[in-house]
Design a protein around this motif. Structure first.
Motif, PDB file in Angstrom:
ATOM      1  N   VAL A 100       0.911  -1.239  -0.121  1.00 28.21           N
ATOM      2  CA  VAL A 100       0.101  -0.023  -0.051  1.00 28.21           C
ATOM      3  C   VAL A 100       0.877   1.262  -0.038  1.00 28.21           C
ATOM      4  O   VAL A 100       0.563   2.265  -0.893  1.00 28.21           O
ATOM      5  CB  VAL A 100      -0.964  -0.075   1.194  1.00 28.21           C
ATOM      6  N   PHE A 101       1.900   1.105   1.065  1.00 31.66           N
ATOM      7  CA  PHE A 101       2.959   2.533   0.838  1.00 31.66           C
ATOM      8  C   PHE A 101       3.420   2.726  -0.417  1.00 31.66           C
ATOM      9  O   PHE A 101       3.695   3.666  -1.038  1.00 31.66           O
ATOM     10  CB  PHE A 101       3.953   2.332   1.893  1.00 31.66           C
ATOM     11  N   LEU A 102       3.963   1.434  -0.895  1.00 31.87           N
ATOM     12  CA  LEU A 102       4.631   1.687  -2.374  1.00 31.87           C
ATOM     13  C   LEU A 102       3.765   2.019  -3.538  1.00 31.87           C
ATOM     14  O   LEU A 102       4.257   2.966  -4.276  1.00 31.87           O
ATOM     15  CB  LEU A 102       5.247   0.250  -2.794  1.00 31.87           C
ATOM     16  N   LEU A 103       2.518   1.591  -3.293  1.00 30.15           N
ATOM     17  CA  LEU A 103       1.523   2.035  -4.565  1.00 30.15           C
ATOM     18  C   LEU A 103       1.171   3.779  -4.279  1.00 30.15           C
ATOM     19  O   LEU A 103       1.043   4.492  -5.308  1.00 30.15           O
ATOM     20  CB  LEU A 103       0.169   1.480  -4.156  1.00 30.15           C
ATOM     21  N   ILE A 104       1.220   4.110  -2.928  1.00 26.34           N
ATOM     22  CA  ILE A 104       0.910   5.481  -2.704  1.00 26.34           C
ATOM     23  C   ILE A 104       2.166   6.394  -3.080  1.00 26.34           C
ATOM     24  O   ILE A 104       2.232   7.570  -3.780  1.00 26.34           O
ATOM     25  CB  ILE A 104       0.920   5.771  -1.073  1.00 26.34           C
ATOM     26  N   ALA A 105       3.379   5.826  -2.612  1.00 28.54           N
ATOM     27  CA  ALA A 105       4.499   6.570  -3.376  1.00 28.54           C
ATOM     28  C   ALA A 105       4.732   6.520  -4.940  1.00 28.54           C
ATOM     29  O   ALA A 105       5.243   7.521  -5.284  1.00 28.54           O
ATOM     30  CB  ALA A 105       5.869   5.785  -2.787  1.00 28.54           C
ATOM     31  N   TYR A 106       4.313   5.484  -5.409  1.00 29.53           N
ATOM     32  CA  TYR A 106       4.382   5.470  -7.080  1.00 29.53           C
ATOM     33  C   TYR A 106       3.307   6.460  -7.569  1.00 29.53           C
ATOM     34  O   TYR A 106       3.748   7.218  -8.709  1.00 29.53           O
ATOM     35  CB  TYR A 106       4.109   4.228  -7.359  1.00 29.53           C
ATOM     36  N   PHE A 107       1.968   6.463  -7.270  1.00 36.26           N
ATOM     37  CA  PHE A 107       1.029   7.115  -7.915  1.00 36.26           C
ATOM     38  C   PHE A 107       0.816   8.534  -7.503  1.00 36.26           C
ATOM     39  O   PHE A 107       0.014   9.287  -7.777  1.00 36.26           O
ATOM     40  CB  PHE A 107      -0.327   6.362  -7.690  1.00 36.26           C
ATOM     41  N   SER A 108       1.835   8.899  -6.316  1.00 35.88           N
ATOM     42  CA  SER A 108       1.729  10.398  -5.856  1.00 35.88           C
ATOM     43  C   SER A 108       2.903  11.149  -6.476  1.00 35.88           C
ATOM     44  O   SER A 108       3.950  10.474  -6.679  1.00 35.88           O
ATOM     45  CB  SER A 108       1.706  10.339  -4.391  1.00 35.88           C
ATOM     46  N   THR A 109       2.771  12.445  -6.268  1.00 35.88           N
ATOM     47  CA  THR A 109       3.897  13.248  -6.577  1.00 35.88           C
ATOM     48  C   THR A 109       4.934  13.166  -5.539  1.00 35.88           C
ATOM     49  O   THR A 109       4.579  13.262  -4.301  1.00 35.88           O
ATOM     50  CB  THR A 109       3.636  14.642  -6.956  1.00 35.88           C
ATOM     51  N   SER A 110       6.004  13.390  -5.743  1.00 32.40           N
ATOM     52  CA  SER A 110       7.414  13.440  -4.765  1.00 32.40           C
ATOM     53  C   SER A 110       7.156  14.609  -3.842  1.00 32.40           C
ATOM     54  O   SER A 110       7.433  14.535  -2.725  1.00 32.40           O
ATOM     55  CB  SER A 110       8.618  13.475  -5.491  1.00 32.40           C
ATOM     56  N   LYS A 111       6.607  15.507  -4.215  1.00 28.52           N
ATOM     57  CA  LYS A 111       6.469  17.001  -3.770  1.00 28.52           C
ATOM     58  C   LYS A 111       5.408  16.659  -2.742  1.00 28.52           C
ATOM     59  O   LYS A 111       5.530  17.125  -1.439  1.00 28.52           O
ATOM     60  CB  LYS A 111       6.135  17.932  -4.544  1.00 28.52           C
ATOM     61  N   LEU A 112       4.375  16.218  -3.000  1.00 31.89           N
ATOM     62  CA  LEU A 112       3.101  15.859  -2.092  1.00 31.89           C
ATOM     63  C   LEU A 112       3.518  14.955  -1.048  1.00 31.89           C
ATOM     64  O   LEU A 112       3.480  15.224   0.119  1.00 31.89           O
ATOM     65  CB  LEU A 112       2.144  15.045  -2.746  1.00 31.89           C
ATOM     66  N   LEU A 113       4.430  13.836  -1.313  1.00 37.33           N
ATOM     67  CA  LEU A 113       4.666  12.841  -0.532  1.00 37.33           C
ATOM     68  C   LEU A 113       5.757  13.386   0.613  1.00 37.33           C
ATOM     69  O   LEU A 113       5.815  13.015   1.703  1.00 37.33           O
ATOM     70  CB  LEU A 113       5.367  11.537  -1.081  1.00 37.33           C
ATOM     71  N   ASN A 114       6.771  14.216  -0.061  1.00 35.60           N
ATOM     72  CA  ASN A 114       7.771  14.974   1.003  1.00 35.60           C
ATOM     73  C   ASN A 114       7.018  15.724   2.013  1.00 35.60           C
ATOM     74  O   ASN A 114       7.375  15.706   3.172  1.00 35.60           O
ATOM     75  CB  ASN A 114       8.608  15.768   0.134  1.00 35.60           C
TER      76      ASN A 114
END
Length: 230
Positions: free
Chosen positions: A51-65
């Protein structure tokens, strides 16, 4: 594709031996409840990683940071871990049946589901896991041209390697089963509870004092290379 698998294997091994609450609870589950219980617990952990991996892949790095560095999330996750550890520590009783007796009881479907949920939630509340998967995508994604097929092979290899190493850990921990007396089980459970509280406090500190924690991590990183040179 082959080189992607070879690059993934060391990361899977590293992930399997990454110290955290999940690492210790997995060993505790294997030693006390047996092989199958630990495997189902580990399945829950892996599901949360996916689930975390999918969130990281389908979201922008700016949002995730911005998400992974949100102090509120660290405090929230740390409070859950610390509370879980404290409650577990308090409710444990000294009179625990011998693990040989527990092995005679077959696990029910509800037990399997409960172990999967426990593994999922225990890993999911640790926001640092999201940062780990995000870091892997940021570092290795560009080297694979963000090709979905290559990324799928790479991260599948990471997770499969991680799961295989966990199976070996479970088998080794399972051998401790016959050496566990009631008093040793009691001490083991108490020790694991204290460790979970410790990791919870670390997460809370990360949220309350982000700059101080970053400074501490930088000092540790500076010390480590210095020791290698000596």
């Amino acid at each position: 594709m082959i080189q992607d698998i070879f690059a993934a294997v060391p990361l899977g091994i590293f992930l399997a031996f990454l110290l955290g609450p999940v690492f210790f609870v997995l060993l505790e589950t294997a030693a006390i409840k047996g092989f199958r219980a630990a495997v189902f617990f580990d399945i829950g952990v892996i599901l949360s990683d996916v689930v975390f991996l999918l969130i990281a892949y389908f979201s922008t790095s700016k949002l995730l940071n911005s998400i992974k560095d949100d102090p509120g999330l660290f405090i929230f996750g740390g409070c859950i871990l610390a509370t879980y550890g404290i409650v577990t520590f308090v409710k444990e009783k000294k009179a625990i049946p011998h693990p040989d007796d527990a092995e005679l009881r077959k696990l029910k479907k509800s037990d399997f589901i409960g172990l999967v949920v426990k593994g999922f939630l225990l890993n999911f509340v640790n926001i640092g896991v999201l940062g780990f998967w995000l870091g892997l995508i940021i570092v290795f994604g560009p080297t694979m041209d963000m090709n979905p097929e290559r990324l799928l092979v790479f991260f599948t290899a990471v997770i499969v390697t991680y799961f295989i190493i966990d199976i070996l850990k479970i088998l080794l921990a399972k051998k401790l089963n016959h050496k566990l007396t009631p008093i040793r089980i009691y001490r083991l459970k108490k020790g694991i509870s204290i460790l979970i509280v410790f990791f919870g406090v670390i997460l809370i500190s990360r949220g309350l004092f982000p700059s101080e924690m970053d400074s501490l991590e930088n000092k540790v990183e500076e010390i480590m290379p210095g020791e290698e040179e000596v």
